[in-house]
Scaffold this active site. Structure first.
Site, short mmCIF file in Angstrom:
data_model
loop_
_atom_site.label_atom_id
_atom_site.label_comp_id
_atom_site.label_asym_id
_atom_site.label_seq_id
_atom_site.Cartn_x
_atom_site.Cartn_y
_atom_site.Cartn_z
N CYS A 89 0.83 -1.21 0.00
CA CYS A 89 0.00 0.00 0.00
C CYS A 89 0.87 1.27 0.00
O CYS A 89 1.47 1.59 -1.00
CB CYS A 89 -0.98 -0.04 1.17
SG CYS A 89 -2.33 1.13 1.01
N HIS B 30 -3.53 -5.67 1.39
CA HIS B 30 -2.73 -5.88 2.60
C HIS B 30 -2.66 -7.34 3.03
O HIS B 30 -3.51 -7.79 3.80
CB HIS B 30 -3.35 -5.07 3.75
CG HIS B 30 -3.18 -3.60 3.61
ND1 HIS B 30 -2.20 -2.89 4.26
CD2 HIS B 30 -3.87 -2.70 2.88
CE1 HIS B 30 -2.29 -1.61 3.94
NE2 HIS B 30 -3.29 -1.45 3.10
N GLU C 76 -0.71 -8.59 5.19
CA GLU C 76 -0.42 -8.70 6.64
C GLU C 76 -1.68 -8.68 7.49
O GLU C 76 -1.64 -9.00 8.67
CB GLU C 76 0.55 -7.58 7.07
CG GLU C 76 -0.05 -6.21 7.30
CD GLU C 76 -0.34 -5.43 6.03
OE1 GLU C 76 -0.35 -6.04 4.93
OE2 GLU C 76 -0.60 -4.22 6.12
#
Lengths: 87, 226
Positions: free
Chosen positions: B87, B196, B198
């Site tokens: 991002c 994302h 994560e």
């Protein structure tokens, strides 16, 4: 002291949704006959000392490496006459 | 000794801790790096996490790109250090010219947050070897400036060289050209993507899936086998 203006615009081929949103609002506000709007950024740099060729070259470099991302944006650099301010 | 993966915290980073956690869950050692330090503490790889570094003033990622830590990251990435930009990290990588093209505001002008389906197009980068090419995954996406743009020549080059790593499937959330969600550099060590991974590494949290975990196990495997 002098002022140098750096104008940054998205390259013409790149979609500018902000400009389009502004343009679409115009007829609603009673402004007809404006077929396109593109929105950019203007930087006003107050420069100490003379804006000679060397100073302009440095500002050009600054604009090219930082103020504009030349992958997606074009820029222009111009010196603006600053009216002698009332002291 | 386990692999050490650095995570840079810039002023305005939001996902640095989630990224450290994902690295730990994958079995590597996360190492916190600070944007003002040039020193990478001898890490084996670096992640630039999501967030709004320096408030995204000027352009997303434009100011961070000149931070002291990025001087070293840029130099080492060119020498082969694996770097993942998520991002805001992806935005920083394009601003640093480690990846081609640029990132602009979403075409609909709104912030968007959704569970996004992606297709893995390239499973041969340092960060994607635990996926298979063509695999579809779902991971969260949240961004304001997620519209990937590049000129036609660059887009054709990315396609021809297999450097489009991820593509949006079913829905293009930001107007990215050719549905591009993530790309890699020529060597395959630098990868950037908008969604994302994560945030999708634990089955109990968030989406309930762990579709993002292979990013971190891929790099771990690569470093351990290196």
């Amino acid at each position: 002291m002098a002022r140098v203006v750096v104008d940054v615009m998205l390259k013409p081929e790149i979609l500018d949704p902000q400009g389009q949103a502004v343009q679409r609002a115009l007829p609603r506000l009673g402004f007809d006959g404006i077929s396109d709007v593109r929105q950019g950024k203007r930087f006003e740099l107050e420069v100490d000392g003379p804006v000679d060729e060397a100073a302009l070259a440095r500002i050009h470099e600054l604009a090219e490496s930082f103020l504009a991302n030349t992958v997606i944006e074009d820029f222009t650099v111009k010196v603006e006459e600053v009216a002698e301010a009332a002291k | 000794m386990t692999a050490r993966i650095g995570v840079v915290t810039f002023p305005g980073s939001l996902d640095d801790r989630d990224t450290q956690r994902a690295i730990r869950l994958a079995g590597a050692e996360p190492v916190a790096l600070w944007h003002k330090d040039k020193d990478l503490k001898q890490v084996d790889a670096v992640v630039l996490p999501g967030g709004f570094s320096y408030g995204d003033y000027l352009r997303a990622g434009a100011i961070s790109r000149f931070s002291p830590v990025m001087e070293t990251v840029i130099e080492q990435a060119k020498a082969g250090l694996p770097v993942l930009g998520i991002c805001n990290g992806f935005q920083i990588l394009t601003e640093a010219h480690l990846l081609p093209g640029g990132m602009l505001g979403n075409d609909h002008l709104h912030f968007i947050c959704r569970d996004q389906k992606l297709r893995v197009e390239n499973a041969e980068t340092a960060w994607t070897s635990d996926y298979t090419a063509g695999q579809e995954i779902r991971i969260p996406l949240k961004n304001m400036d997620g519209r990937y743009v590049a000129d036609e020549r660059t887009l054709d080059m990315l396609e021809a060289e297999g450097r489009v790593v991820f593509r949006y499937v079913d829905f293009n959330p930001n107007g990215s050209l050719r549905d591009i969600a993530g790309i890699t550099n020529e060597a395959g060590n630098v990868v950037g993507l908008m969604p994302h991974p994560e945030h999708a590494v634990e089955s109990l949290i968030g989406t309930g899936r762990t579709d993002g975990l292979p990013f971190f196990t891929s790099i771990l495997k690569k470093l351990v086998n290196a």
